[in-house]
Design an enzyme around this catalytic site. Structure first.
Site, PDB file in Angstrom:
ATOM      1  N   SER A  55      35.369  42.894  52.694  1.00 43.15           N
ATOM      2  CA  SER A  55      36.563  43.324  51.962  1.00 43.15           C
ATOM      3  C   SER A  55      36.366  44.496  51.016  1.00 43.15           C
ATOM      4  O   SER A  55      37.267  45.327  50.859  1.00 43.15           O
ATOM      5  CB  SER A  55      37.155  42.142  51.189  1.00 43.15           C
ATOM      6  OG  SER A  55      36.201  41.583  50.310  1.00 43.15           O
ATOM      7  N   ASP A 106      39.130  38.353  39.863  1.00 43.36           N
ATOM      8  CA  ASP A 106      38.492  37.367  40.745  1.00 43.36           C
ATOM      9  C   ASP A 106      36.970  37.445  40.722  1.00 43.36           C
ATOM     10  O   ASP A 106      36.285  36.621  41.331  1.00 43.36           O
ATOM     11  CB  ASP A 106      39.002  37.506  42.192  1.00 43.36           C
ATOM     12  CG  ASP A 106      38.710  38.876  42.806  1.00 43.36           C
ATOM     13  OD1 ASP A 106      37.959  39.674  42.221  1.00 43.36           O
ATOM     14  OD2 ASP A 106      39.248  39.142  43.899  1.00 43.36           O
ATOM     15  N   HIS A 164      36.089  41.387  43.865  1.00 35.90           N
ATOM     16  CA  HIS A 164      36.529  42.655  44.437  1.00 35.90           C
ATOM     17  C   HIS A 164      36.505  43.791  43.407  1.00 35.90           C
ATOM     18  O   HIS A 164      36.861  43.591  42.243  1.00 35.90           O
ATOM     19  CB  HIS A 164      37.937  42.515  45.019  1.00 35.90           C
ATOM     20  CG  HIS A 164      38.002  41.583  46.182  1.00 35.90           C
ATOM     21  ND1 HIS A 164      38.616  40.351  46.127  1.00 35.90           N
ATOM     22  CD2 HIS A 164      37.480  41.696  47.434  1.00 35.90           C
ATOM     23  CE1 HIS A 164      38.496  39.750  47.296  1.00 35.90           C
ATOM     24  NE2 HIS A 164      37.802  40.548  48.105  1.00 35.90           N
TER      25      HIS A 164
END
Length: 242
Positions: A10, A213, A216
């Site tokens: 990601s 989070d 990221h």
């Protein structure tokens, strides 16, 4: 055309500016599209590159800003003849994937190789693989302990299948949570930083700003990472140009 493969999970696909499943569409300096920068879309066609580079590749998640556009803009700007240089980006990253899912024979691996070969069929020279992955391998001792072996095998397989034994491979050492890192995160980081293969280099994401989070990279961090990747390429990739 100078071709670069963007792969991993990601943080390579880009989650910068994504909040509550929506991208804010903010393009910071250096991330804007340029007529000389292209990307290979999901239909294996070249088109002008723009954020999010992985929108039709990492389809199950909302993509935002990644390191690819800032990297490409810097490489273009610093090229000998920017007006004649063409940059081709081949996005392949898929969020939430462990390195075992990228082993030779897997759908992710074969798709990456297929897309890379198709990019080369259009003309151009493969300059480097940019790889950012590992966050999905910090869940168990087995995954973390086998990471270095799996990464080194992946590099060997990519070079073999693309018939490019000295292909430049620039990877990113992960950052998950706030330092001091957990034991498993540290094991994966040590594996990434400890790879000792010719023409393989590692940039360290440690210290780059993370979203809430703690996983990221923020848009700001992605811009910094793109610059770091460009610095490594300009230090080690230029001399390999043919």
């Amino acid at each position: 055309m100078d071709i670069f493969v963007l792969s991993g999970q990601s943080n390579m696909a880009g989650r910068g500016g994504v909040y509550n499943s929506h991208w804010d569409h903010f393009l910071t300096a250096g991330c804007q599209p340029d007529p000389s920068i292209f990307r290979l879309n999901s239909h294996l066609q070249w088109e002008q590159a723009r954020e999010p580079l992985h929108a039709d590749i990492d389809e199950r998640k909302v993509c935002g800003t990644g390191p690819g556009m800032i990297f490409a803009n810097i490489i273009l700007k610093h090229s000998i003849d920017p007006e004649k240089t063409r940059i081709g980006l081949v996005p392949c990253a898929i969020g939430g994937t462990a390195i075992k899912e990228w082993e030779k024979g897997s759908s992710l691996y074969e798709n990456m190789i297929t897309r890379t070969k198709e990019a080369l069929n259009h003309g151009g020279i493969l300059r480097a693989i940019l790889w950012y992955q590992g966050e999905s391998d910090v869940g168990s001792d087995q995954d973390a302990n086998s990471y270095k072996h799996n990464l080194e095998r992946l590099i060997h397989d990519i070079r073999s299948d693309l018939q490019h034994p000295d292909l430049l491979f620039i990877q990113v050492a992960i950052t998950v949570g706030d330092p001091p890192y957990s034991e498993l995160v540290q094991k994966v980081r040590e594996a990434q930083l400890g790879v000792n293969i010719p023409n393989v280099y590692c940039v360290d994401a440690k210290g780059l700003p993370l979203k809430e989070d703690k996983l990221h990279l923020t848009t700001e961090a992605q811009v910094q990472l793109g610059k770091m990747l460009a610095d490594v390429y300009e230090s080690h990739g230029i001399s390999n140009k043919s």
